[in-house]
Scaffold this motif. Sequence first.
Motif: not given
Length: 343
Positions: A91, A106, A111, A291, A293
């Motif tokens: 990411g 996030r 992004r 996704g 963290k």
Amino acid sequence: MFALQKTKPAFGLDATEVPEPGAPGAGEVTVRIEAVGICGSDVHAFEWSDGYGHLEPYLPVTMGHEFAGHVTAAGAGTNIATGTRIAVHPGMPCGSCAACVRGDVRACTRRRSMGLTCEGAFTRLLNVPIANVVALPDAVDAELGALVEPLAVAADAVLVGEVSLGDTVLVLGPGTIGQGLALMARAAGAGRVIIVGRGDGPRFDVLKQLGFPDVVDIADGPMAEQVLKLTGGTPVDVVLEATGYPPSIAEALPLLKRDGILVAAGIHDGPLTLPLTVFVRNRHQLRASHGSKRGTWDRVIALLGRDPESFRPMITHRLPLERGLEGFELARQRAASKVILLP
């Protein structure tokens, strides 16, 4: 250097030569990639499935986002030794939008993701931000390090599903993310994990090697009938979806207890139709997870480090990067579970 690139909005990838990256800039390191996995999203991009058209503005792009290797050069301000063994979070938040400023990376509105919307790891060398680097313990080799990304995706989905001690969990889909969901549900304390697929013999074999005997092949009969036979007619506590097939969600909801949680983690190319009255009366919770963290990576790596060999059955094929198109065909045909390419 050799690379596998998505060059056009159509089926397939191109094997090509790309320049080596220059010296890493401030806050960057150069990674010598040692292992990179073929992900389900890579396969969808390869096939140019519906839902992947958003990649078109970024083409051509070197794909690959599940990877590990070691640092060969470090830019200013990185404070990391060359030779350090690492995995890399793909990411790439912009760092300047309102979400990034408040620390919610996030939710970044700009992004990008290595291997999809910026340069990725189906090659030999890649410069990456030090913020994306996660050190690997000695017990976790590069091919297991390449599993961290999908396992972290699964771990976050399990957290969203609030899996707790003794729960019966139904996993939809026996691929890599489904395997990760099963492993992370067990690590969260689930008492029983049932995994559903269709005609997925090789992946069912992997799940059994991972210690999950309760696999259901819906090619043999209706899902509800087979699952309820295993549970003695009792609804499951949590459903975790990783099929990318919207009807599987509607089919699983009748198996979910009242107030139960269903987490959709697959990427879907069509809409979902729900019997809303039943959904409301049962107070079912439909949630999404996508996704992972950064903090989840640390927990997954710690879990891998405690018992690395228990995860290795997930990897069924290892090929040199130059045979990557062959690896994609194995993955597309579901003849493989996880294919690891070795640059």
